[in-house]
Write a protein that holds these residues in place. Structure first.
Motif, PDB file in Angstrom:
ATOM      1  N   VAL A  75       0.809  -1.223   0.000  1.00 21.59           N
ATOM      2  CA  VAL A  75       0.000   0.000   0.000  1.00 21.59           C
ATOM      3  C   VAL A  75       0.840   1.269   0.000  1.00 21.59           C
ATOM      4  O   VAL A  75       0.291   2.374  -0.024  1.00 21.59           O
ATOM      5  N   LYS A  76       2.143   1.123   0.050  1.00 19.49           N
ATOM      6  CA  LYS A  76       3.021   2.295   0.007  1.00 19.49           C
ATOM      7  C   LYS A  76       4.087   2.102  -1.052  1.00 19.49           C
ATOM      8  O   LYS A  76       4.571   0.993  -1.272  1.00 19.49           O
ATOM      9  N   GLU A  77       4.472   3.193  -1.691  1.00 14.38           N
ATOM     10  CA  GLU A  77       5.509   3.110  -2.710  1.00 14.38           C
ATOM     11  C   GLU A  77       6.877   2.976  -2.045  1.00 14.38           C
ATOM     12  O   GLU A  77       7.188   3.656  -1.073  1.00 14.38           O
ATOM     13  N   THR A  78       7.674   2.083  -2.565  1.00 14.92           N
ATOM     14  CA  THR A  78       9.050   1.916  -2.103  1.00 14.92           C
ATOM     15  C   THR A  78       9.979   2.571  -3.113  1.00 14.92           C
ATOM     16  O   THR A  78       9.900   2.283  -4.308  1.00 14.92           O
ATOM     17  N   LYS A  79      10.845   3.433  -2.640  1.00 15.09           N
ATOM     18  CA  LYS A  79      11.809   4.079  -3.534  1.00 15.09           C
ATOM     19  C   LYS A  79      13.016   3.181  -3.714  1.00 15.09           C
ATOM     20  O   LYS A  79      13.463   2.521  -2.778  1.00 15.09           O
ATOM     21  N   SER A  80      13.561   3.197  -4.908  1.00 14.75           N
ATOM     22  CA  SER A  80      14.681   2.302  -5.200  1.00 14.75           C
ATOM     23  C   SER A  80      15.879   2.595  -4.313  1.00 14.75           C
ATOM     24  O   SER A  80      16.626   1.669  -3.938  1.00 14.75           O
ATOM     25  N   GLU A  81      16.075   3.856  -3.954  1.00 12.92           N
ATOM     26  CA  GLU A  81      17.222   4.184  -3.109  1.00 12.92           C
ATOM     27  C   GLU A  81      17.064   3.660  -1.688  1.00 12.92           C
ATOM     28  O   GLU A  81      18.032   3.634  -0.919  1.00 12.92           O
ATOM     29  N   ASP A  82      15.852   3.243  -1.321  1.00  9.89           N
ATOM     30  CA  ASP A  82      15.615   2.742   0.029  1.00  9.89           C
ATOM     31  C   ASP A  82      15.749   1.228   0.144  1.00  9.89           C
ATOM     32  O   ASP A  82      15.602   0.673   1.242  1.00  9.89           O
ATOM     33  N   VAL A  83      15.985   0.535  -0.972  1.00  9.17           N
ATOM     34  CA  VAL A  83      16.138  -0.920  -0.895  1.00  9.17           C
ATOM     35  C   VAL A  83      17.618  -1.292  -0.890  1.00  9.17           C
ATOM     36  O   VAL A  83      18.461  -0.578  -1.436  1.00  9.17           O
ATOM     37  N   PHE A  84      17.899  -2.412  -0.265  1.00 10.21           N
ATOM     38  CA  PHE A  84      19.254  -2.965  -0.246  1.00 10.21           C
ATOM     39  C   PHE A  84      19.335  -4.032  -1.328  1.00 10.21           C
ATOM     40  O   PHE A  84      18.416  -4.843  -1.487  1.00 10.21           O
ATOM     41  N   THR A  85      20.434  -4.057  -2.066  1.00  8.62           N
ATOM     42  CA  THR A  85      20.632  -5.060  -3.102  1.00  8.62           C
ATOM     43  C   THR A  85      21.984  -5.743  -2.903  1.00  8.62           C
ATOM     44  O   THR A  85      22.842  -5.226  -2.179  1.00  8.62           O
ATOM     45  N   PRO A  86      22.215  -6.884  -3.542  1.00  7.30           N
ATOM     46  CA  PRO A  86      23.525  -7.541  -3.421  1.00  7.30           C
ATOM     47  C   PRO A  86      24.689  -6.662  -3.860  1.00  7.30           C
ATOM     48  O   PRO A  86      25.827  -6.881  -3.427  1.00  7.30           O
ATOM     49  N   GLU A  87      24.406  -5.674  -4.687  1.00  7.79           N
ATOM     50  CA  GLU A  87      25.456  -4.746  -5.100  1.00  7.79           C
ATOM     51  C   GLU A  87      25.891  -3.820  -3.962  1.00  7.79           C
ATOM     52  O   GLU A  87      26.903  -3.117  -4.082  1.00  7.79           O
ATOM     53  N   ASP A  88      25.129  -3.828  -2.866  1.00  6.81           N
ATOM     54  CA  ASP A  88      25.432  -2.975  -1.718  1.00  6.81           C
ATOM     55  C   ASP A  88      26.219  -3.699  -0.628  1.00  6.81           C
ATOM     56  O   ASP A  88      26.447  -3.129   0.444  1.00  6.81           O
ATOM     57  N   PHE A  89      26.641  -4.933  -0.872  1.00  6.27           N
ATOM     58  CA  PHE A  89      27.419  -5.644   0.137  1.00  6.27           C
ATOM     59  C   PHE A  89      28.638  -4.817   0.543  1.00  6.27           C
ATOM     60  O   PHE A  89      29.309  -4.213  -0.300  1.00  6.27           O
ATOM     61  N   THR A  90      28.931  -4.807   1.836  1.00  5.64           N
ATOM     62  CA  THR A  90      30.126  -4.132   2.331  1.00  5.64           C
ATOM     63  C   THR A  90      31.360  -4.964   1.974  1.00  5.64           C
ATOM     64  O   THR A  90      31.251  -6.134   1.575  1.00  5.64           O
ATOM     65  N   GLU A  91      32.535  -4.378   2.148  1.00  3.54           N
ATOM     66  CA  GLU A  91      33.767  -5.118   1.886  1.00  3.54           C
ATOM     67  C   GLU A  91      33.869  -6.334   2.804  1.00  3.54           C
ATOM     68  O   GLU A  91      34.328  -7.405   2.395  1.00  3.54           O
ATOM     69  N   GLU A  92      33.446  -6.174   4.050  1.00  5.42           N
ATOM     70  CA  GLU A  92      33.464  -7.294   4.994  1.00  5.42           C
ATOM     71  C   GLU A  92      32.552  -8.418   4.507  1.00  5.42           C
ATOM     72  O   GLU A  92      32.915  -9.603   4.574  1.00  5.42           O
ATOM     73  N   GLN A  93      31.375  -8.052   4.009  1.00  7.45           N
ATOM     74  CA  GLN A  93      30.439  -9.058   3.514  1.00  7.45           C
ATOM     75  C   GLN A  93      30.968  -9.747   2.262  1.00  7.45           C
ATOM     76  O   GLN A  93      30.803 -10.966   2.094  1.00  7.45           O
ATOM     77  N   LYS A  94      31.626  -8.998   1.393  1.00  9.72           N
ATOM     78  CA  LYS A  94      32.211  -9.601   0.187  1.00  9.72           C
ATOM     79  C   LYS A  94      33.311 -10.588   0.563  1.00  9.72           C
ATOM     80  O   LYS A  94      33.434 -11.664  -0.047  1.00  9.72           O
ATOM     81  N   MET A  95      34.100 -10.229   1.564  1.00  2.44           N
ATOM     82  CA  MET A  95      35.159 -11.136   2.014  1.00  2.44           C
ATOM     83  C   MET A  95      34.560 -12.411   2.605  1.00  2.44           C
ATOM     84  O   MET A  95      35.061 -13.513   2.350  1.00  2.44           O
ATOM     85  N   MET A  96      33.492 -12.256   3.380  1.00  3.87           N
ATOM     86  CA  MET A  96      32.828 -13.421   3.949  1.00  3.87           C
ATOM     87  C   MET A  96      32.251 -14.289   2.833  1.00  3.87           C
ATOM     88  O   MET A  96      32.406 -15.521   2.835  1.00  3.87           O
ATOM     89  N   ARG A  97      31.595 -13.669   1.862  1.00  9.02           N
ATOM     90  CA  ARG A  97      31.035 -14.410   0.718  1.00  9.02           C
ATOM     91  C   ARG A  97      32.126 -15.201  -0.003  1.00  9.02           C
ATOM     92  O   ARG A  97      31.964 -16.394  -0.288  1.00  9.02           O
ATOM     93  N   ASP A  98      33.241 -14.544  -0.276  1.00  6.05           N
ATOM     94  CA  ASP A  98      34.327 -15.204  -1.004  1.00  6.05           C
ATOM     95  C   ASP A  98      34.941 -16.340  -0.196  1.00  6.05           C
ATOM     96  O   ASP A  98      35.333 -17.375  -0.758  1.00  6.05           O
ATOM     97  N   SER A  99      34.999 -16.161   1.129  1.00  3.93           N
ATOM     98  CA  SER A  99      35.528 -17.223   1.988  1.00  3.93           C
ATOM     99  C   SER A  99      34.623 -18.449   1.950  1.00  3.93           C
ATOM    100  O   SER A  99      35.106 -19.592   1.888  1.00  3.93           O
ATOM    101  N   VAL A 100      33.330 -18.218   2.004  1.00  2.00           N
ATOM    102  CA  VAL A 100      32.384 -19.328   1.964  1.00  2.00           C
ATOM    103  C   VAL A 100      32.436 -20.028   0.608  1.00  2.00           C
ATOM    104  O   VAL A 100      32.458 -21.268   0.530  1.00  2.00           O
ATOM    105  N   LYS A 101      32.476 -19.246  -0.474  1.00  3.44           N
ATOM    106  CA  LYS A 101      32.550 -19.841  -1.813  1.00  3.44           C
ATOM    107  C   LYS A 101      33.803 -20.697  -1.963  1.00  3.44           C
ATOM    108  O   LYS A 101      33.759 -21.802  -2.516  1.00  3.44           O
TER     109      LYS A 101
END
Length: 603
Positions: free
Chosen positions: A17-43
């Motif tokens: 019932v409310k509009e969501t602005k694109s700038e207010d959503v989180f996407t995988p492109e927004d992963f922090t450097e720490e999160q990218k390192m964790m992702r790569d470690s798991v992979k």
């Protein structure tokens, strides 16, 4: 503690019932450097320890599953969501989703073992345990010294979880409970040390949770069935567990007496969104394999990746993965932000996480259904791309298809979750947490009004697609609003209508997530850079419009007649009409050609 950035954070279900602005959503492109390192470690861990051993998992090597879990514990992967004071990493909800995502893609056996241990095996103690219980059990669970299991389901209690017959009887001296009963489909049962067990005390309305330790040298009335013979997840230990007057100290009651059903339901909310995450990397890997095979397989002197029929399949597989990522991490960040708001307000970690996830229980159910069905479809198409080889156990597609099947049953069947999503939305509206009535009345007025003849302005990026999302929301409000008005509290008795309404709700959330992800990143990285992502978002929306049309007709036909039916069908036609129909073949070709050139899913 980092303060939550200032943005509009919608409550669970308010996306409708409310509009969501694109700038207010989180996407995988927004992963922090720490999160990218964790992702790569798991992979790296998965590619080194799990993927090369797929055949051993398919041959029911339960010891290998336990060994992999121990290694995951040593690397900290089992304790990502556990607070640091209990030997965990204390990372945010998005990071816990990320680890669950990437550790689950190679085989369903590890995905199940990991999910059962870190989710329903550990989190109930972390969130509901006393300080003494947390200090005793959580550090050992977080590091993989001990493994956890969750005993809820019984032969006569599946979806109706609160109907279990397992009994807990208090001893005469009041020092322990004796638990007797049978539990089935217990993941990790073959190597677990700690069992979360649900039993009924006397004639209580609701079940109660207990922490039960198992020592093979002193079984304390616990015994186990043989390993179940299953369609998939072959190396996931799955056994029946029998309790025969198993003595459990009174201090091992989890939370309060009669609070077991609440514990179970909240654990399932977390499990649902984590199961969605666990379906994502499997889709990526299947799409990768199918793309590589299509590039290498030559027929009629041509790689089959160049044939339109194969391009269509590869494009659809990539699209479902892209949109699933968008929706799952959008919801995960909403949950994390809500948790942080509560922490900043003085709430405990347990209270903040429970309430944060509970707020988005609707989205958790939506994601569980959508992603579990997408991985099944993806693996099915993967087999088709491989042709006869796909049906062979010598290729990974066959096991991927079998492993995917359980996801539609785990954490509440998809039918239950479909009905839950709509039911929870209606309850939120009745409590005043979401204003559904006002928007539904506006849609009803619009149906009787004169349509605008003004030509819409689609000059902005994805303008027509965003307008289409808004119109699909109107379809849900039209169908669900009229259904609630007609049936009131008896709506829950009309399950097929609820299922149809839920499919509309699911498509709205998923399609909007894809559009918002593409829009946000196109604005940030450039339209040309995100051309393929935009194509995937448009392709998913095209299918969503078709699904909404079919399900809305089904719903309308079930309760409306005469002029009311004609008016609603006219409204449906208006709300699902494109001004500029997308060229679906061109969208698919664009996506597939990018996949083929990269020889992998790289979005």
């Amino acid at each position: 503690m980092k303060t939550t950035e200032k943005k509009e954070l919608l409550r669970g279900g308010q996306f409708l019932v409310k509009e969501t602005k694109s700038e207010d959503v989180f996407t995988p492109e927004d992963f922090t450097e720490e999160q990218k390192m964790m992702r790569d470690s798991v992979k790296e861990f998965v590619d080194r320890e799990i993927w090369p051993n797929k055949e051993r998992f398919e041959h029911k090597d339960y010891a290998l599953t336990e060994e992999i879990m121990q290694k995951a514990g040593e690397l900290g992967f089992l304790g990502v969501a556990v607070p640091e004071e209990y030997d965990g990493l204390g990372m945010g909800f998005v990071s816990t989703m990320l680890v669950c995502d990437y550790i689950s893609g190679a085989t369903g056996s590890i995905a199940t073992a990991f999910g059962a241990h870190t989710g329903i095996g550990t989190m109930p103690i972390t969130l509901y345990g006393t300080e003494e219980q947390k200090k005793k059990y959580v550090p050992k669970l977080a590091t993989g010294e001990w493994f956890g299991a969750y005993c809820l389901t019984e032969p006569g209690a599946g979806s109706d979880a609160n109907s279990g017959k397992t009994k807990a009887v208090l001893s005469e001296d009041g020092k322990y409970y004796s638990i007797s009963g049978q539990k089935m489909w217990i993941s990790n049962a073959g190597f677990a040390k700690v069992f979360i067990v649900f039993a009924r005390i006397e004639d209580d309305k609701n079940i109660t949770g207990f922490i039960v330790e198992y020592d093979k040298d002193h079984p304390n009335g616990m015994s186990f069935g043989e390993e179940e013979k299953k369609l998939g997840i072959h190396a996931s230990s799955t056994r029946q567990v029998f309790f025969n007057e198993t003595k459990v100290p009174v201090e091992n009651m989890l939370s309060e007496r009669g609070n077991g059903f609440k514990i179970a339901m909240n654990a399932l909310n977390i499990g649902r969104i984590k199961l969605a995450a666990a379906s994502l990397d499997a889709q990526r890997r299947i799409t990768d394999l199918a793309t590589k095979y299509a590039n290498e397989r030559i027929q009629f002197d041509t790689p089959i990746a160049k044939f339109g029929a194969i391009k269509s399949k590869l494009a659809e597989m990539a699209t479902s993965a892209y949109v699933g990522e968008a929706a799952a991490y959008r919801a995960a960040k909403n949950i994390e932000d809500r948790i942080n708001i509560r922490l900043e307000g003085g709430a405990s970690h347990a209270e903040a996480e429970l309430k944060g996830v509970e707020e988005y229980a609707i989205e958790c159910s939506i994601l569980k259904v959508a992603c579990s069905e997408d991985i099944q479809n993806c693996s099915d198409e993967g087999i088709q791309v491989y042709g006869g080889m796909g049906f062979s156990a010598d290729t990974p597609m066959e096991s991927a298809w079998r492993d995917a099947r359980i996801a539609r049953i785990y954490e509440g069947t998809n039918e239950i979750n479909r009905m839950l999503a709509v039911g929870m939305l209606v309850k939120k509206a009745m409590k005043g947490h979401i204003d559904l009535l006002g928007p539904a009345m506006k849609v009803a007025d619009e149906l009787t009004g004169i349509p605008s003849m003004d030509k819409p302005d689609y000059s902005e990026l994805l303008a027509e697609e965003k307008e289409m999302i808004a119109k699909l929301k109107k379809v849900f409000l039209m169908v669900a609003g009229s259904a609630v008005q007609k049936y009131g509290p008896q709506l829950e008795d009309h399950q097929q209508l609820l299922l149809a309404a839920s499919d509309i709700l699911i498509e709205v959330y998923m399609a909007e997530s894809g559009i918002l992800r593409a829009e946000k990143n196109a604005k940030k990285l450039g339209v040309e850079n995100q051309k393929i992502q935009i194509a995937m978002a448009k392709l998913y929306l095209y299918h969503a419009v078709d699904t909404v049309t079919i399900k809305a007709k089904e719903g309308i036909g079930s309760f409306a007649e005469g002029d009311e039916q004609r008016m609603m069908l006219m409204g449906l036609k208006r709300f699902t009409k494109y001004s500029n129909m997308p060229n679906v073949v061109e969208l698919r070709n664009t996506i597939a050609e990018k996949l083929s050139s990269e020889n992998a899913y790289k979005f």
